[in-house]
Design an enzyme around this catalytic site. Structure first.
Site, mmCIF file in Angstrom:
data_model
loop_
_atom_site.group_PDB
_atom_site.id
_atom_site.type_symbol
_atom_site.label_atom_id
_atom_site.label_comp_id
_atom_site.label_asym_id
_atom_site.label_seq_id
_atom_site.Cartn_x
_atom_site.Cartn_y
_atom_site.Cartn_z
ATOM 1 N N ARG A 80 33.162 48.153 38.243
ATOM 2 C CA ARG A 80 34.524 48.597 37.944
ATOM 3 C C ARG A 80 34.532 50.071 37.539
ATOM 4 O O ARG A 80 35.431 50.821 37.920
ATOM 5 C CB ARG A 80 35.125 47.714 36.846
ATOM 6 N N LYS A 183 40.273 51.887 35.006
ATOM 7 C CA LYS A 183 40.197 51.851 33.544
ATOM 8 C C LYS A 183 40.016 53.282 33.039
ATOM 9 O O LYS A 183 38.912 53.712 32.718
ATOM 10 C CB LYS A 183 39.041 50.952 33.101
ATOM 11 N N GLU A 219 51.201 43.342 33.677
ATOM 12 C CA GLU A 219 50.221 42.905 32.685
ATOM 13 C C GLU A 219 50.649 43.352 31.300
ATOM 14 O O GLU A 219 51.650 44.036 31.132
ATOM 15 C CB GLU A 219 48.815 43.412 33.028
HETATM 16 C C1 LIG Z 1 40.107 46.463 30.034
HETATM 17 C C2 LIG Z 1 41.483 46.029 30.400
HETATM 18 C C3 LIG Z 1 41.809 44.682 30.580
HETATM 19 C C4 LIG Z 1 40.860 43.549 30.318
HETATM 20 O O1 LIG Z 1 39.742 43.574 31.138
HETATM 21 P P1 LIG Z 1 38.455 42.733 30.741
HETATM 22 O O2 LIG Z 1 37.453 43.122 31.768
HETATM 23 O O3 LIG Z 1 38.804 41.311 30.798
HETATM 24 O O4 LIG Z 1 38.083 43.152 29.358
HETATM 25 C C5 LIG Z 1 43.103 44.385 30.989
HETATM 26 N N1 LIG Z 1 44.031 45.346 31.182
HETATM 27 C C6 LIG Z 1 43.738 46.658 31.001
HETATM 28 C C7 LIG Z 1 44.804 47.660 31.240
HETATM 29 C C8 LIG Z 1 42.460 47.041 30.604
HETATM 30 O O5 LIG Z 1 42.188 48.337 30.424
#
Ligand SMILES: *Cc1c(COP(=O)(O)O)cnc(C)c1O
Length: 337
Positions: A80, A183, A219
């Site tokens: 990722r 991210k 989300e």
């Molecule tokens: C990190 C993150 C998540 C959760 O991801 P995980 O890999 O399950 O920890 C969800 N939404 C956003 C915007 C994130 O930055």
């Protein structure tokens, strides 16, 4: 670390002994370096500071009853971060270098991994930043990758507790074809104002609708959304949400438990039909939701005051795999040295 109050650590920055660093210079990545300093020295014109060339990751390590430390799905985090790097034109760190740095960070800070029965864990924060100076808008020529760790307390020290979300149509976290699926820090900067407003009003997070039409669920601020109804686990399919590794794992477990899994657009109107709602991510695994308040229409969607049956099952199952209490048949954990 006998004297740490593991249960009440919460989620806050805390020094550990060492962090791992790796520099990208002259077109290539160097060797991993071990540092005991919690500061970095960088050029004031670094692209991370001016133009947001920054990506991060978050994952955890857990101590089992057997005393072994398990790191959860770090290859997924590595991939990722590679994808985030591609998205904002940063040098890509090879997956093996990422996992090697995470292993080393855990090993060097073993004494900070909380005991099995505390419900606490070791949070691992990989970070990649553009450090090369540029004042024109273009990608840096130099990068720094760092992995640091800190012990964090159980997300639910008083038990698995449902909270409320709020829908605000006057704030977006990410543009429809923007960087929501990476991210990167920029998305978080964009979500801070709404997040603060939500917290001030007693909500745990904002539930974002798609920013083009405000018709579909995207989300929560820092967590993915799922709903369960008619023995089906439903989670949004959207170009602007961050692909959560927790959500991916829950989909696998939901299927194994006999639920149907659907990844598709989730219309706003469908919110009233779910039996259970959850926000999922590394921090909490699942944060059960008891209500969603639509601020613009002054309406509530209400769910159970107690966590739903499936949410509890999924939560317990994933935690059991992470802590090594149940067999890891998907090979999600790696035992640290
Ligand atoms: C990190 C993150 C998540 C959760 O991801 P995980 O890999 O399950 O920890 C969800 N939404 C956003 C915007 C994130 O930055």
């Amino acid at each position: 670390m006998e004297n740490l109050d593991w249960q009440n650590l919460g989620f806050g920055y805390r020094d550990s002994d060492y962090n791992i660093r790796c520099y990208y210079r002259n077109g290539k990545w160097g060797e991993l370096e071990i540092s005991s300093s919690n500061t970095i020295n960088m050029h004031m014109a670094a692209t991370a500071l001016h133009y947001g060339q920054e990506a991060f990751e978050g994952l955890k390590a857990f101590k089992g009853k057997d005393g072994k430390i398990r790191i959860f799905r770090m290859d997924e985090n590595a991939k990722r971060m590679e994808n985030s790097s591609k998205g904002i034109l940063m040098a890509q760190l090879p997956v093996e270098k990422f996992t090697e740095a995470v292993r080393l960070a855990v090993k060097m800070n073993k004494r900070f991994v909380p005991p099995h029965d505390s419900g606490a864990s070791l949070y691992i924060r990989p970070l990649l930043i553009g450090t090369g100076p540029e004042i024109g808008v273009k990608p840096a020529k130099e990068y720094l990758f760092i992995v640091f760790v800190m012990p964090v307390g159980p997300y639910f020290p008083e038990g698995f507790k449902p909270t409320d979300l709020v829908i605000m149509r006057d704030h977006d976290r990410a543009a429809p074809l923007g960087t929501g699926k990476y991210k990167v820090g920029g998305n978080y900067a964009a979500s801070m104002d709404a997040g603060k407003l939500a917290k001030e009003q007693g909500f745990s997070a904002v539930l974002y609708l798609d920013s083009r039409e405000k018709k579909y669920v995207d989300e929560c601020g820092p967590a993915n959304f799922f709903g369960i109804k008619n023995n089906t686990y439903v989670t949004p399919l959207s170009d602007s949400i961050l692909p959560s590794i927790t959500n991916k794992s829950l989909m696998t477990l939901a299927e194994e438990m006999g639920l149907k899994v659907e990844r598709r657009k989730v219309p706003y109107e469908e919110l009233e039909s779910f039996e259970e709602i959850g926000a999922c991510g590394t921090a909490a695994v699942i944060s059960p939701i008891k209500g969603i308040y639509d601020a613009d229409n002054d309406t509530w969607f209400r769910y159970g005051k107690e966590p739903g049956e499936w949410s509890v099952k999924l939560y317990n199952k994933l935690r059991a795999i992470q802590y090594g209490d149940e067999p890891d048949k998907y090979g999600w954990t790696e035992i640290a040295e």
